[in-house]
Design an enzyme around this catalytic site. Sequence first.
Site, PDB file in Angstrom:
ATOM      1  N   GLU A 123       0.835  -1.214   0.000  1.00 19.43           N
ATOM      2  CA  GLU A 123       0.000   0.000   0.000  1.00 19.43           C
ATOM      3  C   GLU A 123       0.864   1.257   0.000  1.00 19.43           C
ATOM      4  OE1 GLU A 123      -2.653  -2.397  -0.589  1.00 19.43           O
ATOM      5  OE2 GLU A 123      -3.291  -0.305  -0.407  1.00 19.43           O
ATOM      6  N   ARG A 161      19.357   9.137 -21.404  1.00 19.51           N
ATOM      7  CA  ARG A 161      19.490   9.622 -22.782  1.00 19.51           C
ATOM      8  C   ARG A 161      20.068  11.029 -22.838  1.00 19.51           C
ATOM      9  NH1 ARG A 161      16.648   6.966 -26.625  1.00 19.51           N
ATOM     10  NH2 ARG A 161      16.385   8.872 -27.841  1.00 19.51           N
TER      11      ARG A 161
HETATM   12  C1  LIG Z   1      -3.474   7.243  -9.319  1.00 19.09           C
HETATM   13  C2  LIG Z   1      -3.259   6.471  -8.052  1.00 19.09           C
HETATM   14  C3  LIG Z   1      -3.885   6.872  -6.864  1.00 19.09           C
HETATM   15  C4  LIG Z   1      -3.665   6.143  -5.702  1.00 19.09           C
HETATM   16  C5  LIG Z   1      -2.810   5.026  -5.691  1.00 19.09           C
HETATM   17  C6  LIG Z   1      -2.185   4.640  -6.886  1.00 19.09           C
HETATM   18  C7  LIG Z   1      -1.255   3.473  -6.937  1.00 19.09           C
HETATM   19  O1  LIG Z   1      -0.943   3.020  -8.008  1.00 19.09           O
HETATM   20  N1  LIG Z   1      -0.781   3.005  -5.783  1.00 19.09           N
HETATM   21  C8  LIG Z   1       0.129   1.861  -5.751  1.00 19.09           C
HETATM   22  C9  LIG Z   1       1.588   2.305  -5.880  1.00 19.09           C
HETATM   23  N2  LIG Z   1       1.688   3.083  -7.090  1.00 19.09           N
HETATM   24  C10 LIG Z   1       2.811   3.692  -7.565  1.00 19.09           C
HETATM   25  O2  LIG Z   1       3.893   3.575  -7.004  1.00 19.09           O
HETATM   26  C11 LIG Z   1       2.649   4.565  -8.779  1.00 19.09           C
HETATM   27  C12 LIG Z   1       1.430   4.601  -9.467  1.00 19.09           C
HETATM   28  C13 LIG Z   1       1.284   5.440 -10.582  1.00 19.09           C
HETATM   29  C14 LIG Z   1       2.307   6.258 -11.054  1.00 19.09           C
HETATM   30  C15 LIG Z   1       3.524   6.216 -10.367  1.00 19.09           C
HETATM   31  N3  LIG Z   1       4.685   6.884 -10.608  1.00 19.09           N
HETATM   32  O3  LIG Z   1       5.564   6.500  -9.676  1.00 19.09           O
HETATM   33  C16 LIG Z   1       5.026   5.596  -8.828  1.00 19.09           C
HETATM   34  C17 LIG Z   1       3.713   5.389  -9.243  1.00 19.09           C
HETATM   35  C18 LIG Z   1       2.030   3.100  -4.643  1.00 19.09           C
HETATM   36  C19 LIG Z   1       2.463   2.067  -3.624  1.00 19.09           C
HETATM   37  C20 LIG Z   1       2.829   0.819  -4.405  1.00 19.09           C
HETATM   38  C21 LIG Z   1       2.488   1.091  -5.854  1.00 19.09           C
HETATM   39  C22 LIG Z   1      -2.398   5.371  -8.075  1.00 19.09           C
END
Ligand SMILES: Cc1cccc(C(=O)NCC2(NC(=O)c3cccc4nocc34)CCCC2)c1
Length: 253
Positions: A123, A161
């Site tokens: 999470e 890059r």
């Molecule tokens: C729109 C939205 C709202 C709430 C939660 C999430 C979600 O995807 N939460 C799950 C996690 N997501 C990401 O790390 C992550 C996801 C997307 C782009 C990213 N760019 O960098 C890291 C990124 C965070 C904890 C473990 C994975 C997505």
Amino acid sequence: MTGTPNSRRIDVITVFPEMVEQVARFGVVGRAAERGLIELSAWNPRDYAEDRHATVDDRPYGGGPGMVMKVAPLHRAIQAARAADPRPARVIHLSPQGARLDQDRVARLAACERVIYLCGRYEGIDERLLEAEVDEELSIGDYVLSGGELAAMVAIDAATRLVPGALGHEDSAAEDSFATGLLDHPHYTRPEVYERRGVPEVLRSGDHGAVDTWRLKQALGRTWLRRPDLLAGRELDERQRRLLDEFIAEHRA
Ligand SMILES: Cc1cccc(C(=O)NCC2(NC(=O)c3cccc4nocc34)CCCC2)c1
């Protein structure tokens, strides 16, 4: 292993090191790593957990589904990464809460001698680790991912890059389009006709000036059609304005 003195050092904190290490095996990033322009290392918090089960996650205070990544294993992994090179490092947490990654932010990452990318799973990460260690949070977009590793690999590819020497001439030419903040013009290669579809005459005319003009017009036109937001933020010079007006007139004809 220390790379050439001015090499960029990239460290990634992740429970899936093998996943992230793949980005340095292929193409431009692979060649940059081979040539010592960048040095990529992955650090697994599982190796820094105290207990014999190598626990990196635990149940959330306040209840609810899923697990939260514990502070101590991540903190120790970051400390180990920092200790691997005397230079100061910028710690970037890839997170949906972060600022949207764009070419300007990529350019800033590319200018850093050292970057430590922190990838969340489950999470997310205990807030106290983020408060203590993170300099900047970046997101690659608004969709749900299983972890931050793919985002870290996107940032590593885009930033590498821009490291001087990473792109040969054949690739740097490809940079021109987005360096101007425009979408790409159409590309063609042999054969000259494929299933009755040909190649625009101008591209085979040998008139390099006309080719450049055609490409600029197409880049402007396609940006206007598909990403008008990219045009909103920029001034067009006289020539660009005229070419775009021509494209629009032809598009509406
Ligand atoms: C729109 C939205 C709202 C709430 C939660 C999430 C979600 O995807 N939460 C799950 C996690 N997501 C990401 O790390 C992550 C996801 C997307 C782009 C990213 N760019 O960098 C890291 C990124 C965070 C904890 C473990 C994975 C997505």
